[in-house]
Motif scaffolding. Structure first.
Motif, mmCIF file in Angstrom:
data_model
loop_
_atom_site.group_PDB
_atom_site.id
_atom_site.type_symbol
_atom_site.label_atom_id
_atom_site.label_comp_id
_atom_site.label_asym_id
_atom_site.label_seq_id
_atom_site.Cartn_x
_atom_site.Cartn_y
_atom_site.Cartn_z
ATOM 1 N N SER A 28 3.009 -8.085 7.303
ATOM 2 C CA SER A 28 2.891 -6.835 8.048
ATOM 3 C C SER A 28 1.817 -5.930 7.478
ATOM 4 N N ASP A 29 1.799 -5.768 6.163
ATOM 5 C CA ASP A 29 0.989 -4.720 5.525
ATOM 6 C C ASP A 29 -0.124 -5.271 4.646
ATOM 7 N N ALA A 30 -0.163 -6.579 4.472
ATOM 8 C CA ALA A 30 -1.172 -7.162 3.580
ATOM 9 C C ALA A 30 -1.395 -8.612 3.961
ATOM 10 N N ALA A 80 0.820 -1.224 0.000
ATOM 11 C CA ALA A 80 0.000 0.000 0.000
ATOM 12 C C ALA A 80 0.852 1.271 0.000
ATOM 13 N N HIS A 81 2.090 1.188 0.521
ATOM 14 C CA HIS A 81 2.940 2.387 0.574
ATOM 15 C C HIS A 81 3.146 2.987 -0.819
ATOM 16 N N VAL A 82 3.313 2.123 -1.787
ATOM 17 C CA VAL A 82 3.681 2.585 -3.132
ATOM 18 C C VAL A 82 2.582 2.285 -4.157
ATOM 19 N N PRO A 100 2.889 4.140 10.358
ATOM 20 C CA PRO A 100 1.466 3.887 10.075
ATOM 21 C C PRO A 100 0.962 2.495 10.471
ATOM 22 N N HIS A 101 1.846 1.551 10.857
ATOM 23 C CA HIS A 101 1.436 0.149 11.004
ATOM 24 C C HIS A 101 0.768 -0.149 12.349
ATOM 25 N N ALA A 102 -0.195 0.702 12.726
ATOM 26 C CA ALA A 102 -0.782 0.624 14.071
ATOM 27 C C ALA A 102 -1.505 -0.695 14.353
#
Ligand SMILES: [Zn+2]
Length: 296
Positions: A264-266, A60-62, A123-125
């Motif tokens: 972590s993000d997905a 999602a960052h990019v 942002p990884h709350a």
């Protein structure tokens, strides 16, 4: 006879039209990425049709939104974002779409972590389960506001899911407590586990910062290799959203072993090890424990 026929016809009509009516009653809501989509699905149940922008295993960052995303936003009733700078592209997308949807920042109320080295908001709350409970409460409140007819369902679903998160939190704490304190150090590609580390007592070190939008510098990589050797950090972990090559090189040059893949993000694809948020957290602690637990 006539009355009975009419009754029969209306029963048939009710049976054949019921599923369609229900589908039409669902509200279209957007979740910017897969982890958030899972949380929204758990609270919304069959009252919502959840549309995910950044796909599973996506970064999602990019992320670069498409014209199709813009159309999806225009048709939605709610746009759920995580916030804290995670979706740097969302403001422009919302504007371009002209959507009238409610824009909900689900991390609202979370105590933001500021990365010490970068002076950037992390942002990884959702990596802290306590924070995820705040996300769930925000999702519930936004759904009730947008669709008051579903209030009871949203409140019941949220309560059930929050109880599952309580159980998950207990298990995560137990698992981390069982890892010897001096071995609770982990290398990941990007700095996505700061909230996890702060919540459960583990140190995460990453060559890349809290975003994946810039490459790790040669200096940072060299520094980490020295640190791994000096502190005898046992393992490095691959992530589903980042390239494996950098960490494989770090493992090679430092002598650390490669732990499993962490998320972590997905989320992963449905058949993978992390198709839901709860599966993701359980997968990650399983991998951490396998690599860091008492050496045999
Ligand atoms: Zn990230």
């Amino acid at each position: 006879m006539l009355r009975r026929t009419i009754a029969l016809v209306s029963v048939l009509l009710a049976v054949t039209t019921a599923p369609q009516t229900r589908a039409a009653d669902r509200i279209d809501v957007i979740a910017t990425f897969s982890i958030l989509a899972d949380l929204v699905t758990n609270v919304g149940g069959d009252h919502v049709n959840v549309i995910t922008l950044v796909p599973v295993n996506g970064d999602a960052h990019v992320y670069a939104p498409t014209p199709a995303d813009s159309k999806k936003l225009a048709a939605a009733k709610i746009v759920f974002t995580s916030g804290l700078g995670f979706e740097g592209w969302i403001t422009r997308l919302v504007k371009a779409s002209g959507t009238k949807a409610a824009i909900v920042v689900t991390s609202k109320g979370v105590k933001a972590r500021i990365d010490e080295d970068e002076h950037k908001t992390d942002p990884h709350a959702w990596q802290s389960i306590a924070n995820t409970k705040i996300y769930v409460a925000n999702i519930r409140d936004a759904l009730v506001q947008a669709d008051p007819a579903g209030k009871d369902t949203y409140e019941t679903n949220a309560k059930t899911y929050l109880a599952k998160l309580d159980a998950l939190e207990t298990d995560v704490k137990k698992a981390i407590d069982a890892i010897p304190r001096d071995r609770r150090k982990i290398i990941t590609t990007h700095d996505a586990f700061g909230y996890f580390g702060a919540a459960y007592g583990m140190e995460f070190i990453a060559p890349q910062g809290v975003s994946t939008d810039s490459e790790a510098s040669a200096r940072d990589v060299a520094k980490i290799i020295t640190q791994i050797k000096k502190q005898k950090i046992p393992a490095v972990f691959l992530e589903n959203v980042t390239d494996d090559r950098l960490l494989k090189r770090i493992a090679d040059e430092s002598g650390a072993k490669i732990g499993g893949k962490v998320f972590s993000d997905a989320l992963s694809e449905p058949s993978g090890p992390a198709p839901t948020y709860i599966d993701m957290m359980r997968n990650n602690i399983k991998e951490f424990t396998a690599a860091l637990g008492q050496p045999k």
